[in-house]
Scaffold this motif. Structure first.
Motif, PDB file in Angstrom:
ATOM      1  N   GLN A   1      96.700   8.702  10.803  1.00  0.00           N
ATOM      2  CA  GLN A   1      96.704   7.995  12.268  1.00  0.00           C
ATOM      3  C   GLN A   1      97.709   6.536  11.765  1.00  0.00           C
ATOM      4  OE1 GLN A   1      93.601   5.095  12.251  1.00  0.00           O
ATOM      5  NE2 GLN A   1      93.488   4.768  14.081  1.00  0.00           N
ATOM      6  N   ASN A   2      98.514   6.932  13.190  1.00  0.00           N
ATOM      7  CA  ASN A   2      99.186   5.572  12.945  1.00  0.00           C
ATOM      8  C   ASN A   2     100.824   6.310  12.558  1.00  0.00           C
ATOM      9  OD1 ASN A   2      98.673   3.620  13.647  1.00  0.00           O
ATOM     10  ND2 ASN A   2      97.328   2.951  12.257  1.00  0.00           N
TER      11      ASN A   2
ATOM     12  N   LYS B   1      96.814   9.144  16.560  1.00  0.00           N
ATOM     13  CA  LYS B   1      94.847   8.228  17.047  1.00  0.00           C
ATOM     14  C   LYS B   1      94.384   8.694  15.810  1.00  0.00           C
ATOM     15  CE  LYS B   1      93.713   9.015  20.684  1.00  0.00           C
ATOM     16  NZ  LYS B   1      93.553   9.211  22.556  1.00  0.00           N
ATOM     17  N   GLN B   2      94.175  10.188  16.012  1.00  0.00           N
ATOM     18  CA  GLN B   2      93.178  10.281  15.463  1.00  0.00           C
ATOM     19  C   GLN B   2      93.141  12.288  14.356  1.00  0.00           C
ATOM     20  OE1 GLN B   2      88.627  12.811  16.404  1.00  0.00           O
ATOM     21  NE2 GLN B   2      88.709   9.708  16.208  1.00  0.00           N
ATOM     22  N   VAL B   3      93.561  12.368  13.299  1.00  0.00           N
ATOM     23  CA  VAL B   3      93.909  13.725  12.212  1.00  0.00           C
ATOM     24  C   VAL B   3      92.682  14.195  12.176  1.00  0.00           C
ATOM     25  CG1 VAL B   3      94.899  14.900  10.500  1.00  0.00           C
ATOM     26  CG2 VAL B   3      95.579  12.595  11.155  1.00  0.00           C
ATOM     27  N   ARG B   4      92.346  15.891  12.965  1.00  0.00           N
ATOM     28  CA  ARG B   4      91.287  17.058  12.965  1.00  0.00           C
ATOM     29  C   ARG B   4      92.007  18.166  11.540  1.00  0.00           C
ATOM     30  NH1 ARG B   4      87.667  16.053  18.552  1.00  0.00           N
ATOM     31  NH2 ARG B   4      87.597  13.679  17.822  1.00  0.00           N
TER      32      ARG B   4
ATOM     33  N   LYS C   1      87.647  15.314  25.642  1.00  0.00           N
ATOM     34  CA  LYS C   1      86.854  14.340  24.823  1.00  0.00           C
ATOM     35  C   LYS C   1      85.088  13.374  26.046  1.00  0.00           C
ATOM     36  CE  LYS C   1      86.347  10.998  21.212  1.00  0.00           C
ATOM     37  NZ  LYS C   1      86.566  10.189  20.282  1.00  0.00           N
TER      38      LYS C   1
ATOM     39  N   THR D   1      98.708   9.695  21.246  1.00  0.00           N
ATOM     40  CA  THR D   1      98.735   8.351  22.706  1.00  0.00           C
ATOM     41  C   THR D   1     100.124   7.581  22.518  1.00  0.00           C
ATOM     42  OG1 THR D   1      96.906   6.819  21.427  1.00  0.00           O
ATOM     43  CG2 THR D   1      98.603   5.824  23.053  1.00  0.00           C
TER      44      THR D   1
ATOM     45  N   CYS E   1      97.759  16.090  22.635  1.00  0.00           N
ATOM     46  CA  CYS E   1      97.459  16.423  21.203  1.00  0.00           C
ATOM     47  C   CYS E   1      98.092  17.751  20.888  1.00  0.00           C
ATOM     48  CB  CYS E   1      95.659  16.823  21.094  1.00  0.00           C
ATOM     49  SG  CYS E   1      95.883  18.374  21.895  1.00  0.00           S
TER      50      CYS E   1
ATOM     51  N   LEU F   1      96.127  17.010  16.254  1.00  0.00           N
ATOM     52  CA  LEU F   1      96.010  15.311  15.715  1.00  0.00           C
ATOM     53  C   LEU F   1      96.392  15.136  17.313  1.00  0.00           C
ATOM     54  CD1 LEU F   1      99.693  15.100  14.081  1.00  0.00           C
ATOM     55  CD2 LEU F   1      97.618  15.436  13.240  1.00  0.00           C
ATOM     56  N   LEU F   2      94.770  14.370  17.772  1.00  0.00           N
ATOM     57  CA  LEU F   2      95.418  13.321  18.799  1.00  0.00           C
ATOM     58  C   LEU F   2      96.565  12.324  19.195  1.00  0.00           C
ATOM     59  CD1 LEU F   2      90.486  13.259  19.024  1.00  0.00           C
ATOM     60  CD2 LEU F   2      92.932  15.173  19.567  1.00  0.00           C
TER      61      LEU F   2
END
Length: 116
Positions: free
Chosen positions: A74-75, A96-99, A43, A111, A60, A108-109
């Motif tokens: 998220q979470n 962290k993030q859903v795209r 990114k 951590t 991811c 799904l990004l």
């Protein structure tokens, strides 16, 4: 003619490339899904003055949204066992993030988190 992306494209791709994982929604509970893991999602981040930037590398997964009773958010958490090649250890991740991609899949990004 519309294409059923979930059954014609995404499902067969997951049948070949996906590996098992355990999904744990933030709301509670857990269930088994399959994911396509990638530990090198890049990114680009540009600073306000655009003279400097940075590249972030994070894990991811690609997921088939039809595997979920409700869309991931998220979470949410994910446990992915060791990779088939043995080069990737088992690990827990936080979303962290859903795209979503508008065709029935999402990236799904993640951590990596400490096991508890």
């Amino acid at each position: 003619m519309s294409i059923d992306w979930d059954s014609v494209v995404i499902g067969p791709l997951h049948g070949v490339f996906a590996e098992p994982a355990t999904f744990m929604p933030f709301a509670g509970g857990s269930f088994s899904i399959t994911v396509v893991f990638d530990d090198a999602y890049l990114k680009e981040v540009m600073f306000e003055d655009a003279t400097m930037g940075a590249t972030e590398v994070s894990a991811c997964v690609g997921v088939q949204l039809s595997q979920f009773p409700a869309d991931p958010v998220q979470n949410d958490r994910l446990f992915i066992p060791a990779g088939r090649s043995g080069r990737r250890p088992a690990a827990n991740y936080l979303v962290k993030q859903v795209r979503p991609d508008s065709r029935g899949a999402a990236r799904l990004l993640l951590t990596r988190t400490i096991s508890t």
